[in-house]
Design a protein around this motif. Structure first.
Motif, PDB file in Angstrom:
ATOM      1  N   GLY A   1      11.309  13.112   5.625  1.00 16.17           N
ATOM      2  CA  GLY A   1      11.364  12.650   4.240  1.00 16.17           C
ATOM      3  C   GLY A   1      12.732  12.858   3.625  1.00 16.17           C
ATOM      4  N   GLN A   2      13.343  14.003   3.898  1.00 18.80           N
ATOM      5  CA  GLN A   2      14.678  14.285   3.360  1.00 18.80           C
ATOM      6  C   GLN A   2      15.713  13.304   3.920  1.00 18.80           C
ATOM      7  OE1 GLN A   2      15.000  18.400   4.529  1.00 18.80           O
ATOM      8  NE2 GLN A   2      14.475  19.142   2.487  1.00 18.80           N
ATOM      9  N   ALA A   3      15.591  13.003   5.196  1.00 16.41           N
ATOM     10  CA  ALA A   3      16.533  12.059   5.818  1.00 16.41           C
ATOM     11  C   ALA A   3      16.397  10.678   5.195  1.00 16.41           C
ATOM     12  CB  ALA A   3      16.277  11.987   7.315  1.00 16.41           C
ATOM     13  N   MET A   4      15.160  10.262   4.868  1.00 17.12           N
ATOM     14  CA  MET A   4      14.947   8.959   4.250  1.00 17.12           C
ATOM     15  C   MET A   4      15.532   8.921   2.837  1.00 17.12           C
ATOM     16  SD  MET A   4      11.126   7.945   5.558  1.00 17.12           S
ATOM     17  CE  MET A   4      11.095   6.481   4.526  1.00 17.12           C
TER      18      MET A   4
ATOM     19  N   GLU B   1       0.837  -1.201   0.000  1.00 16.82           N
ATOM     20  CA  GLU B   1       0.000   0.000   0.000  1.00 16.82           C
ATOM     21  C   GLU B   1       0.872   1.251   0.000  1.00 16.82           C
ATOM     22  OE1 GLU B   1      -3.702   1.960   2.591  1.00 16.82           O
ATOM     23  OE2 GLU B   1      -2.530   0.265   3.402  1.00 16.82           O
ATOM     24  N   LEU B   2       1.932   1.228   0.802  1.00 14.02           N
ATOM     25  CA  LEU B   2       2.839   2.367   0.859  1.00 14.02           C
ATOM     26  C   LEU B   2       3.534   2.571  -0.486  1.00 14.02           C
ATOM     27  CD1 LEU B   2       4.241   4.530   2.593  1.00 14.02           C
ATOM     28  CD2 LEU B   2       5.934   2.798   3.240  1.00 14.02           C
ATOM     29  N   TYR B   3       3.948   1.475  -1.111  1.00  8.63           N
ATOM     30  CA  TYR B   3       4.589   1.559  -2.427  1.00  8.63           C
ATOM     31  C   TYR B   3       3.657   2.260  -3.419  1.00  8.63           C
ATOM     32  CZ  TYR B   3       6.865   0.136  -6.781  1.00  8.63           C
ATOM     33  OH  TYR B   3       7.477   0.138  -8.023  1.00  8.63           O
TER      34      TYR B   3
ATOM     35  N   VAL C   1      13.240   0.926  -2.112  1.00 13.18           N
ATOM     36  CA  VAL C   1      14.203   1.210  -1.037  1.00 13.18           C
ATOM     37  C   VAL C   1      13.566   2.106   0.026  1.00 13.18           C
ATOM     38  CG1 VAL C   1      16.391   2.327  -0.471  1.00 13.18           C
ATOM     39  CG2 VAL C   1      16.214   0.893  -2.508  1.00 13.18           C
ATOM     40  N   LEU C   2      12.829   3.119  -0.420  1.00 14.62           N
ATOM     41  CA  LEU C   2      12.152   4.019   0.519  1.00 14.62           C
ATOM     42  C   LEU C   2      11.122   3.270   1.361  1.00 14.62           C
ATOM     43  CD1 LEU C   2      11.604   7.162  -1.741  1.00 14.62           C
ATOM     44  CD2 LEU C   2      13.134   7.000   0.232  1.00 14.62           C
ATOM     45  N   CYS C   3      10.398   2.362   0.749  1.00 21.25           N
ATOM     46  CA  CYS C   3       9.405   1.570   1.485  1.00 21.25           C
ATOM     47  C   CYS C   3      10.079   0.699   2.543  1.00 21.25           C
ATOM     48  CB  CYS C   3       8.608   0.688   0.515  1.00 21.25           C
ATOM     49  SG  CYS C   3       7.421   1.588  -0.480  1.00 21.25           S
ATOM     50  N   ASN C   4      11.208   0.105   2.158  1.00 25.25           N
ATOM     51  CA  ASN C   4      11.944  -0.728   3.120  1.00 25.25           C
ATOM     52  C   ASN C   4      12.423   0.100   4.314  1.00 25.25           C
ATOM     53  OD1 ASN C   4      11.632  -3.090   1.647  1.00 25.25           O
ATOM     54  ND2 ASN C   4      13.509  -2.771   0.480  1.00 25.25           N
ATOM     55  N   LEU C   5      12.881   1.321   4.043  1.00 25.30           N
ATOM     56  CA  LEU C   5      13.337   2.196   5.118  1.00 25.30           C
ATOM     57  C   LEU C   5      12.173   2.641   5.999  1.00 25.30           C
ATOM     58  CD1 LEU C   5      15.952   4.452   3.279  1.00 25.30           C
ATOM     59  CD2 LEU C   5      16.408   2.836   5.121  1.00 25.30           C
ATOM     60  N   ALA C   6      11.049   2.906   5.367  1.00 26.87           N
ATOM     61  CA  ALA C   6       9.876   3.334   6.137  1.00 26.87           C
ATOM     62  C   ALA C   6       9.408   2.240   7.086  1.00 26.87           C
ATOM     63  CB  ALA C   6       8.745   3.727   5.197  1.00 26.87           C
TER      64      ALA C   6
END
Length: 408
Positions: free
Chosen positions: A300-303, A270-272, A325-330
């Motif tokens: 968001g910038q840090a991610m 869902e996030l993706y 990659v962003l989803c994995n970090l989130a």
């Protein structure tokens, strides 16, 4: 030297000490003396619950505690409910949606006043500015000395607290008094405190808060999991859910990490989809605006930085791989545990006198007629009124049993 004779002396005028004094008086002890090293009793009570005093919780269970949890079974049924105890002192309380109980006034002063009024009306003597330098067991009880005054007591209750929050009078001297009477003390460390991590990981996020599921992991194994608001501070993670992990985190310094799921209500798929959709809608904008619909801009910038995505890209240039990659970090951003913050930032002490050294009446098995209660014993609760509940109940139990033993 000034001499004070008393039947029951209570070392410590905090939460457990005041409850012990009131109970001792209720159960027939006509001469109760509270010895407090600060200029007034109950100073630490005033700081609890951000000055509102979260005095208990309606959802308490043994699962909310760590350490020697068998101590919970020693609590007298006469104080099965802390709210009822305070009701008997004239204090009106109310609970929030999470079961946290506060005085109706939302002021910790109301809690302390209820305790002080009860102590005063019962004729309980309070001696402040009394720092115990020595306690000696005698044939008829104990002699407690502070240098200028000597207190002779038939029964003693040590309710001196732990080492957390030294500015409020906690310095751990109670442990040394117990040691002098034959007790051992388990390893002591600060808890309900921020967890320190690598400074660079949180430097740009200082002062921000995010809703998260926080998981303590070591060697790929989940140790504990808590949910709530995480606050990023100077080189540390903070917030109630982190506080609740801190006692166990102290066992995994440099050998564990905290994983944050900062999108706890969203599945990864869902996030993706949400990020991909936003990237298309904001295609011409700088990529640093990609996550501002989900997070504070700095988060968001840090991610993006952690994901290795250059800010020179536009949202439309973000690849499917970047989004993954962003989803994995989130869903799983890791913060190594470097330490737990020091005593000055801790709310409680982990460790203490083990349960094996007290009877089910909280009487010392090393020195008869000595009773222990509160934070000095090896049991700790999570945030939300659990530690104060233990303080009231263990203090009351110790005071009751000490008083009843006088007539045996």
């Amino acid at each position: 030297m000034k001499i004070i004779d008393t039947e029951t002396a209570i070392i410590g005028g905090g939460a457990s000490g005041l409850a012990a004094a009131i109970a001792a008086s209720r159960y027939g002890c006509g001469n109760v003396t509270v010895l407090e090293k600060m200029q007034r009793v109950g100073k630490k009570i005033l700081s609890t619950g951000n000055g509102r005093c979260n005095l208990t919780n309606r959802n308490i269970s043994p699962a909310d505690y760590t350490g020697d949890t068998e101590l919970l079974s020693y609590i007298s049924p006469d104080i099965d409910n802390a709210e009822d105890f305070f009701s008997s002192l004239g204090l009106i309380c109310r609970a929030d949606d999470n079961g946290r109980v506060y005085p109706y006034s939302n002021a910790a002063t109301s809690v302390l006043d209820a305790l002080r009024f009860a102590a005063d009306s019962s004729g309980i003597r309070t001696v402040c500015d009394f720092t115990v330098s020595e306690i000696t067991k005698t044939k008829h009880g104990f002699i407690i000395t502070d240098g200028e005054t000597q207190v002779k007591a038939k029964r003693v209750i040590i309710a001196a607290g732990g080492k957390a929050a030294p500015s409020l009078g906690s310095s751990g001297e109670g442990y040394e008094l117990c040691r002098s009477l034959g007790h051992s003390v388990t390893r002591l460390f600060p808890a309900l405190a921020p967890v320190r991590t690598d400074i660079e990981l949180v430097k740009s996020l200082k002062g921000l808060r995010v809703a998260a599921d926080a998981t303590l992991i070591s060697g790929g194994r989940v140790i504990d999991r808590q949910s709530g608001e995480v606050q990023f501070t100077d080189g540390a993670l903070s917030g109630i859910c982190i506080f609740n992990l801190s006692a166990k985190a102290a066992e995994y310094i440099n050998n564990g990490e905290i994983s944050l799921d900062t999108a706890p209500t969203l599945g990864k798929d869902e996030l993706y989809g949400l990020i991909k959709s936003t990237a298309a809608i904001r295609a011409s904008l700088p990529c640093e605006e990609l996550l501002t619909g989900i997070y504070h801009k700095r988060v968001g910038q840090a991610m993006l930085k952690k994901a290795g995505i250059p800010f020179s890209k536009t949202c439309g240039e973000i690849s499917d791989k970047d989004i993954s990659v962003l989803c994995n970090l989130a869903k799983d951003s890791r913060y190594p545990i470097r330490n737990v913050s020091d005593w000055s930032l801790a709310q409680i002490t982990c460790g203490g006198i083990p349960a094996s050294e007290v009877s089910d009446k909280l009487e010392s098995l090393k020195a008869s007629c000595l009773y222990l209660c509160g934070e000095i014993l090896n049991i700790q609760g999570k945030c939300g009124g659990y530690n104060l509940d233990w303080a009231w109940k263990s203090g009351y139990t110790a005071g009751m049993n000490a008083s009843l033993s006088l007539s045996e």
